[in-house]
Design a protein around this motif. Structure first.
Motif, short mmCIF file in Angstrom:
data_model
loop_
_atom_site.label_atom_id
_atom_site.label_comp_id
_atom_site.label_asym_id
_atom_site.label_seq_id
_atom_site.Cartn_x
_atom_site.Cartn_y
_atom_site.Cartn_z
N THR A 396 0.82 -1.21 0.00
CA THR A 396 0.00 0.00 0.00
C THR A 396 0.86 1.26 0.00
OG1 THR A 396 -0.01 0.08 2.41
CG2 THR A 396 -1.77 -1.20 1.35
N GLU A 397 0.20 2.36 -0.28
CA GLU A 397 0.90 3.65 -0.17
C GLU A 397 1.41 3.86 1.26
OE1 GLU A 397 -1.13 7.06 -2.08
OE2 GLU A 397 -2.47 5.55 -2.92
N TYR A 399 2.61 1.59 3.25
CA TYR A 399 3.89 0.89 3.39
C TYR A 399 5.03 1.81 2.95
CZ TYR A 399 7.78 -2.27 2.41
OH TYR A 399 9.01 -2.86 2.37
N VAL A 400 4.83 2.43 1.80
CA VAL A 400 5.87 3.32 1.27
C VAL A 400 6.07 4.50 2.21
CG1 VAL A 400 6.56 4.79 -0.66
CG2 VAL A 400 5.40 2.61 -1.10
N ARG A 401 4.95 5.04 2.69
CA ARG A 401 5.03 6.20 3.58
C ARG A 401 5.82 5.84 4.84
NH1 ARG A 401 0.11 7.87 2.23
NH2 ARG A 401 -0.86 6.58 3.82
N ASN A 403 7.97 3.45 5.31
CA ASN A 403 9.36 3.08 5.09
C ASN A 403 10.20 4.15 4.41
OD1 ASN A 403 9.89 0.33 6.16
ND2 ASN A 403 8.02 -0.06 5.01
N SER A 404 9.56 5.20 3.92
CA SER A 404 10.36 6.27 3.34
C SER A 404 10.46 7.47 4.26
CB SER A 404 9.81 6.68 1.96
OG SER A 404 8.51 7.16 2.07
N ASP A 405 9.72 7.43 5.37
CA ASP A 405 9.88 8.48 6.37
C ASP A 405 11.32 8.51 6.83
OD1 ASP A 405 7.50 9.66 6.54
OD2 ASP A 405 6.87 8.75 8.43
N THR B 310 12.36 2.38 -0.91
CA THR B 310 11.59 3.38 -0.17
C THR B 310 12.53 4.33 0.58
OG1 THR B 310 11.30 1.72 1.59
CG2 THR B 310 9.44 2.06 0.10
N ALA B 311 13.70 3.82 0.98
CA ALA B 311 14.69 4.71 1.61
C ALA B 311 15.18 5.76 0.59
CB ALA B 311 15.87 3.91 2.17
N ALA B 313 13.37 6.89 -1.82
CA ALA B 313 12.24 7.81 -1.96
C ALA B 313 12.22 8.83 -0.83
CB ALA B 313 10.93 7.03 -2.00
N GLY B 314 12.58 8.39 0.37
CA GLY B 314 12.52 9.28 1.53
C GLY B 314 13.80 10.04 1.77
N ARG B 321 19.77 -1.05 5.48
CA ARG B 321 18.94 -1.75 4.50
C ARG B 321 19.75 -2.22 3.30
NH1 ARG B 321 13.38 1.91 4.17
NH2 ARG B 321 13.00 1.98 6.42
N LEU B 395 11.14 3.76 -4.91
CA LEU B 395 9.78 3.21 -4.82
C LEU B 395 8.93 4.22 -4.06
CD1 LEU B 395 7.54 1.07 -4.91
CD2 LEU B 395 8.64 -0.09 -3.01
N GLU B 397 5.14 6.43 -3.24
CA GLU B 397 3.68 6.25 -3.08
C GLU B 397 3.00 6.33 -4.45
OE1 GLU B 397 1.86 8.52 0.22
OE2 GLU B 397 3.91 8.96 0.81
N VAL B 400 2.79 2.98 -6.13
CA VAL B 400 1.70 2.18 -5.59
C VAL B 400 0.37 2.67 -6.12
CG1 VAL B 400 0.54 1.42 -3.48
CG2 VAL B 400 3.03 1.62 -3.52
#
Lengths: 408, 408
Positions: A396-397, A399-401, A403-405, B310-311, B313-314, B321, B395, B397, B400
Motif C-alpha cells: 500500500t501507499e 507501506y511506502v510512507r 518506510n520512506s519516512d 523506499t529509503a 524515496a525518503g 537496509r 519506490l 507512493e 503504488v
C-alpha cells in the motif's frame, strides 16, 4: 489426542515459565523495551535464525551458545529498540555482557542464557541502561508476565502477538506458548522478526530441533511482507519438561510437532496481518508443481511481486500479473496449462484462467473477492502433484510512507 | 574512430529506414498506437526476448521467424494498447495475421516481418482496426518518421525514448538509431519493454547477434524498475548495410559493439528515469565480488529491495537496509569486510560503512546526497575483484497509486 488453540495464551501458559519486563529507555515512545523469560527448571532448547549473511551480534552469540549447550538453558533476555546488528566486535561484547548480566541476576551460568535484540541497525546498546533493565525485569518475574513480554518486544508492531496450544494426551496435558514480533524488516530501521516459544513437554534437544524445523518451515518460512530478510530473525524454543509427559516418540512426538506447527502458524499469520501498511491478508496457493520446492519458489515469486501486491491493494483481480510473476520465478512449467482461481471462501471460488487464457467470468464478482480483508488465490501450474500455501499482504501507499519516512 | 551520441536521433537516422504510424483506437487516450518500420533494403536481424516463461504471441512468432530467417528482414510492425499475451492460439493467429497484413502492404514475404505488441494482457486484438492501421501506416512511411514511431509505441511512458549514435570510421560513417518504451511492467496492465534498433552498417547476422547480446547484457539487462519481467520484453535490431561499411571484423566490429552498447545504455537509462512513479535515478555499484555474476546478483538484490527503494524515496541514507539486502542475496561473502560509499559525484563521495560498522560521517551530508535526483551507492564486499553497476529508481507512493488503480 486433541490440540486446542488458546488465542489469549502466551509463553507463561506452560508450567514453570515466568516473564519480567522493564523500561530501559531505548524506545522513543517510552514503552517497555526489555524482557526476561525464565524457567524454574533447566530446559532443552533449539533455535532457528535468519538466512541473511549479515547477522546481529545476538544471532552469532546464540549460535555459539546452542553449539555447546542445548540441554540446560534457563532464560532468554530480549531488548527492543536497538538491534545490535552491524556493530562489530563492540556489539558482540555487548551481547555477551547482556548474557553475563542476566545470568548474574538469575543466578545461573552465562551459557544458560540466550539473547535477542531488535530495533535500529548500526547503533551500540547503552549497556548501563540495559543492565538496570535486566536487574529490574529479573526482580518482577511473574507467571502472568507473558502478555507484558509480548508488548516489551514490539518495535513497529501495532499489536502484541501471542498464543498458546494445549495438547490433550492420554497421560495428561502438555502446553506450548509463544510470543512474537514482526513485521516488515525495518522502521525506521527495525530488524525483525523474533519469536520465543516455551513448553512444559519433556523433549530431548535433538527432537526439539527437528520439530522446530518442521514447524518453522511450515509457518514463519511461509510468510512474506516485503521479501526482505533481516539481521535478527530468530525463533527460540525452550522445553522444561515440567508436565512430566515425554513427547519423544511415536504419536506423542507427532502430536507435539503438529501442535508446535499450529502455534507457529498462528503467530506467523499475526505477523502478516500486522505487517507495515498491510490491509489485506492473502493466501497464495500454488498446486500442480513438479516439487514442493518449485511450488514454494513460484508462490514466493507471486507473494513478493510489487505488481501483484499493489493489485491486491487496489482490489484489482489483475490475473495477468499473477501468471507473469509465476513465469519469472525460474521454475520451468508449460504456461499453456496454467489455471487460476480466486475466492474468499471455497463456496465462492471463481475461475479466472483456464489453459492460460481468460475464462468468461464476472469481473464484478472477481473485484468483490479482491476487496475482502482476507482472500486466496490458487494457481495450478498443471505440471506435477506438489502444492504449497504461503501468506502475504498487500503493498500500500502506507507501506511506502512508513518506510520512506526519514529516521528520526 | 569516434562514437558520437545524437540525443535527438531515432531509428530513421540510419540510411534507408522509414517509419509510418496510425491510430487504430486501441488506446483510451486516442493517441497513435501503431507503427510500421521499413527498410528499403533487406536486413540482417537479431532479437533478444523476455526470460519470462509466460510470453506474448509476438515473442513466440518472432522467435520462429528469426529461427528460419535472419538475413532478409524488411520490417517491424508494432501496436501499443494490447499486449496480445495470455491469448492462446487465437492470439498467435492474430500475430501471424499482423505479419501477413504488413507483408501485403509492404509487398514483401510474411517471414520478412517481425511483430511487436504491448499493452493489456489477456485481451484479443481487434484485427479489423489493426488491419486498417497497418495499411494507413504503410502508406505514410517517412524518413523523418522515427519520432512519431517512438510516440506510437508508448503505453504508460510519459516521454518517447529515442537516440542515435554515429561511428566515424576511416572508411566513412555508420549510424545506429533506436527507439524504446518502458517501464514498470504493467499499467493498467501494460506489458513492457520494447526496443527497435536500426543500423546502416553491413553486419552478418551471426555477428549482429553477438554484438546485440553484449549490448543488451550491459544495458537493458542492468535496469530494474520493480523486479518484474514481462511477457513482451523484446529488443530487435535490423542492419541494412546501406552505408556500404562492413563492421564484421577487428576494430570495426569492436567499434560497432561499443556504439550499440552506448545506444542501448542511453535508451535503458531513459526507461529508468521514466519508470512508473520514479523520482530518482540511482546507480547501484557493487565491487569486491568473487565473480561478475555474483556482483550482479548482489546489485539486483539491492536494486529490487522495497526497503532500499523506499529509503531512496525518503532521501534516507539508511545504509543498514543496503547491507542487509546484499546479505539476503544468496551470494557468500564475509560481511565483516563490507564497505559502503555514497555520492552524487566522485568529489563528494562519502564513506558510511567500513568493516561492516558505521563510520563517523556527517548525517546531513549523507541525507543531502540522497535528496539529489541522481546519485550512486557503492558497496564493496571485500571478497574478490569483480564489479558491476545496475540502474534503478526509488519506490514511491505514486508507484503504488499507479499500480493499484483499478483497471478501467
Amino acid at each position: 489426542m486433541t490440540i486446542k488453540l488458546d488465542a489469549d495464551g502466551t509463553v507463561t501458559n506452560p508450567q514453570g515459565f515466568q516473564v519480567g519486563t522493564a523500561t530501559c529507555g531505548l524506545k522513543a515512545s517510552g514503552n517497555p523495551d526489555l524482557m526476561v523469560l525464565h524457567s524454574k527448571q533447566s530446559c532443552t532448547a533449539s533455535g532457528m535464525f535468519t538466512t541473511n549473511q549479515v547477522v546481529g551480534a545476538p544471532v552469532t552469540l546464540n549460535r555459539e551458545t546452542l553449539k555447546s549447550n542445548t540441554k540446560s538453558i534457563r532464560a532468554i533476555v530480549t531488548n527492543s529498540g536497538i538491534a545490535n546488528a552491524c556493530t562489530g566486535n563492540h556489539g558482540l561484547n555487548n551481547a555477551i555482557e547482556m548474557q553475563n548480566m542476566t545470568s548474574k541476576s538469575l543466578q545461573c551460568n552465562p551459557n544458560e542464557v540466550l539473547v535477542l535484540s531488535t530495533g535500529v541497525i548500526g547503533v551500540q546498546l547503552p549497556m548501563e541502561k540495559i543492565g538496570k533493565g535486566i536487574r529490574q525485569a529479573s526482580s518482577n518475574l511473574s507467571i502472568n508476565g507473558g502478555y507484558d513480554g509480548a508488548e516489551a518486544i514490539m518495535t513497529t508492531d501495532t499489536n502484541p502477538k501471542y498464543c498458546a496450544v494445549e495438547i490433550n494426551l492420554p497421560t495428561g496435558t502438555v502446553t506450548i506458548g509463544g510470543i512474537a514480533k514482526g513485521a516488515g524488516m525495518v522502521h525506521p530501521n527495525m530488524a525483525t522478526m523474533l519469536a520465543c516459544i516455551t513448553t512444559d513437554a519433556l523433549v530431548p534437544a535433538s527432537i526439539l530441533r527437528s520439530s522446530l524445523k518442521t514447524a518453522v518451515n511450515n509457518s514463519f518460512n511461509k510468510i512474506s511482507i516485503d521479501g526482505d530478510t533481516s539481521t535478527s530473525d530468530s525463533v527460540l524454543i525452550l522445553a522444561n519438561g515440567l508436565s512430566g509427559i515425554s513427547c519423544a516418540k511415536g504419536d506423542y512426538r507427532k502430536a507435539f510437532t503438529d501442535a508446535l506447527t499450529c502455534l507457529s502458524t498462528n503467530l506467523a499469520k499475526q505477523i502478516v496481518i500486522d505487517g507495515e501498511g498491510v490491509n489485506k491478508f492473502v493466501t497464495v496457493h500454488v498446486s500442480g508443481a513438479p516439487s514442493e520446492k518449485a511450488a514454494h519458489i513460484v508462490a514466493n515469486s507471486i507473494a513478493t511481486s510489487p505488481l501483484v501486491k499493489t493489485a491486491f491493494a487496489g482490489s484489482d483481480p489483475n490475473w495477468g500479473r499473477i501468471v507473469v510473476a509465476a513465469g519469472k520465478s525460474g521454475v520451468r512449467f508449460d504456461s499453456r496449462k496454467t489455471q487460476l482461481w480466486i475466492g474468499s471462501k471455497i463456496e465462492d471460488e471463481l475461475q479466472l484462467v483456464a489453459q492460460a487464457t481468460p475464462c468468461d467470468y464476472d469481473e464484478n464478482i472477481a473485484q468483490h473477492i479482491f476487496s475482502q480483508p482476507e482472500f486466496y488465490i490458487h494457481l495450478d501450474l498443471g505440471n506435477g502433484k506438489s502444492e504449497i500455501s504461503v501468506w502475504t499482504g498487500d503493498l500500500t501507499e502506507e507501506y511506502v510512507r512508513i518506510n520512506s519516512d526519514y529516521r528520526t
